[in-house]
Write an enzyme that holds these catalytic residues in place. Structure first.
Site, PDB file in Angstrom:
ATOM      1  N   GLU A 198       6.499 -11.112  14.353  1.00 40.38           N
ATOM      2  CA  GLU A 198       6.044 -11.725  15.608  1.00 40.38           C
ATOM      3  C   GLU A 198       6.532 -13.179  15.673  1.00 40.38           C
ATOM      4  O   GLU A 198       7.044 -13.633  16.688  1.00 40.38           O
ATOM      5  CB  GLU A 198       4.522 -11.654  15.662  1.00 40.38           C
ATOM      6  CG  GLU A 198       3.964 -11.887  17.040  1.00 40.38           C
ATOM      7  CD  GLU A 198       2.445 -11.733  17.042  1.00 40.38           C
ATOM      8  OE1 GLU A 198       1.886 -11.228  16.054  1.00 40.38           O
ATOM      9  OE2 GLU A 198       1.843 -12.149  18.047  1.00 40.38           O
ATOM     10  N   ARG A 226       0.823  -1.218   0.000  1.00 41.02           N
ATOM     11  CA  ARG A 226       0.000   0.000   0.000  1.00 41.02           C
ATOM     12  C   ARG A 226       0.855   1.266   0.000  1.00 41.02           C
ATOM     13  O   ARG A 226       0.384   2.330  -0.410  1.00 41.02           O
ATOM     14  CB  ARG A 226      -0.995  -0.037   1.155  1.00 41.02           C
ATOM     15  CG  ARG A 226      -2.057  -1.119   0.959  1.00 41.02           C
ATOM     16  CD  ARG A 226      -3.046  -1.178   2.099  1.00 41.02           C
ATOM     17  NE  ARG A 226      -2.475  -1.616   3.337  1.00 41.02           N
ATOM     18  CZ  ARG A 226      -2.330  -2.890   3.723  1.00 41.02           C
ATOM     19  NH1 ARG A 226      -2.739  -3.864   2.939  1.00 41.02           N
ATOM     20  NH2 ARG A 226      -1.796  -3.193   4.884  1.00 41.02           N
TER      21      ARG A 226
HETATM   22  P1  AMP Z   1       4.768  -2.691  11.387  1.00 42.75           P
HETATM   23  O1  AMP Z   1       6.019  -3.213  10.736  1.00 42.75           O
HETATM   24  O2  AMP Z   1       4.363  -3.467  12.603  1.00 42.75           O
HETATM   25  O3  AMP Z   1       4.852  -1.201  11.655  1.00 42.75           O
HETATM   26  O4  AMP Z   1       3.585  -2.950  10.359  1.00 42.75           O
HETATM   27  C1  AMP Z   1       3.361  -2.063   9.322  1.00 42.75           C
HETATM   28  C2  AMP Z   1       2.880  -2.757   8.074  1.00 42.75           C
HETATM   29  O5  AMP Z   1       1.843  -3.707   8.349  1.00 42.75           O
HETATM   30  C3  AMP Z   1       2.304  -1.723   7.131  1.00 42.75           C
HETATM   31  O6  AMP Z   1       2.788  -1.990   5.825  1.00 42.75           O
HETATM   32  C4  AMP Z   1       0.800  -1.891   7.241  1.00 42.75           C
HETATM   33  O7  AMP Z   1       0.217  -1.844   5.972  1.00 42.75           O
HETATM   34  C5  AMP Z   1       0.573  -3.255   7.900  1.00 42.75           C
HETATM   35  N1  AMP Z   1      -0.309  -3.188   9.094  1.00 42.75           N
HETATM   36  C6  AMP Z   1       0.060  -3.456  10.387  1.00 42.75           C
HETATM   37  N2  AMP Z   1      -0.970  -3.333  11.232  1.00 42.75           N
HETATM   38  C7  AMP Z   1      -2.039  -2.970  10.482  1.00 42.75           C
HETATM   39  C8  AMP Z   1      -3.425  -2.659  10.784  1.00 42.75           C
HETATM   40  N3  AMP Z   1      -3.925  -2.713  12.037  1.00 42.75           N
HETATM   41  N4  AMP Z   1      -4.240  -2.306   9.763  1.00 42.75           N
HETATM   42  C9  AMP Z   1      -3.754  -2.241   8.488  1.00 42.75           C
HETATM   43  N5  AMP Z   1      -2.479  -2.526   8.140  1.00 42.75           N
HETATM   44  C10 AMP Z   1      -1.621  -2.878   9.111  1.00 42.75           C
END
Ligand code: AMP
Length: 178
Positions: A98, A61
Site C-alpha cells: 500500500e 504463517r
Molecule cells: P496480500 O499480499 O494482500 O494478499 O496479503 C497476504 C498476506 O498478508 C498473507 O501472508 C497474510 O498472512 C497477511 N494478511 C493480509 N490481510 C490479512 C488479514 N485480514 N488477516 C490476517 N492476515 C492477513
C-alpha cells in the site's frame, strides 16, 4: 457453511494491525489438534491429482501450514522469505505494498526446471504477495499449477488476480470484507 468447524476456529481481531483491518487469526486453529489436522487434510485433498512435486510456503504463517502439508504428503518444503533472511545466494522478486514495496527471496538452488510447486499461505487478501511468489518460483524455471490458502478475502480480489497468472487457486474458507 457457517457451521464449518475450521471457520469456527478462526478468531477475528478487529483493528489489527491498524484501524479498519479485520485480522483473521489462525493461531486458534493451530492450537486445536483436530482443527490443525483438518486444515492440512483439506489442503492435501485440494492438491490431489495435480502431480505436485514440492511445497513452497510464504513467510511466516505459510511456513506452518506448508511444512505440515509437505510432511503429510512426503514432499520437500521451500521457504519463501522476506528479504535478507536467507544465508545463501538468493533470487528475489519485488512487489508493491500500500505504501512502498517489499521483496521476497528463495535460495537460487532451492527449485528448478521440472519442479511442480504448490504455493501455500494462511490467507490471500490483495494477492500481491502470492502473485510475486508465483512469479519468483517461475523465474527459476518451475511450474506453479496450484496455490492453496486457508482463508480467502474475496472482496479484495487477490484470488482472481492470482488466477489471472495461471495457477488454480483453492481456499478452504472465505470471509467477507477486509
Ligand atoms: P496480500 O499480499 O494482500 O494478499 O496479503 C497476504 C498476506 O498478508 C498473507 O501472508 C497474510 O498472512 C497477511 N494478511 C493480509 N490481510 C490479512 C488479514 N485480514 N488477516 C490476517 N492476515 C492477513
Amino acid at each position: 457453511m457457517n457451521d464449518d468447524p475450521l471457520r469456527a476456529l478462526i478468531r477475528t481481531i478487529p483493528d489489527f494491525p491498524k484501524p479498519g483491518i479485520q485480522f483473521r487469526d489462525i493461531t486458534t486453529v493451530l492450537r486445536d489438534p483436530a482443527g490443525f489436522a483438518l486444515a492440512i487434510d483439506r489442503m492435501k485433498a485440494a492438491l490431489a491429482g495435480h502431480d505436485v512435486t514440492m511445497i513452497a510456503g510464504i513467510e511466516a504463517r505459510g511456513f506452518i501450514f506448508g511444512a505440515a502439508l509437505a510432511r503429510e504428503m512426503g514432499l520437500g518444503f521451500v521457504p519463501i522469505r522476506k528479504k535478507d533472511k536467507l544465508p545463501g545466494r538468493t533470487i528475489g522478486m519485488n512487489y508493491a505494498l500500500e505504501y512502498g514495496q517489499d521483496r521476497i527471496e528463495i535460495h537460487d538452488d532451492a527449485v528448478g526446471p521440472g519442479d511442480r510447486i504448490a504455493l501455500v499461505d494462511d490467507l490471500i487478501a490483495t494477492g500481491g504477495t502470492a502473485v510475486a511468489a508465483t512469479q519468483l518460483l517461475r523465474s527459476a524455471g518451475t511450474d506453479v499449477p496450484i496455490a492453496v490458502f486457508l482463508v480467502d478475502l474475496p472482496d479484495l480480489g487477490g484470488a482472481e488476480r492470482l488466477r489471472a497468472q495461471g495457477p488454480i487457486v483453492h481456499s478452504l474458507i472465505a470471509f467477507e470484507g477486509h
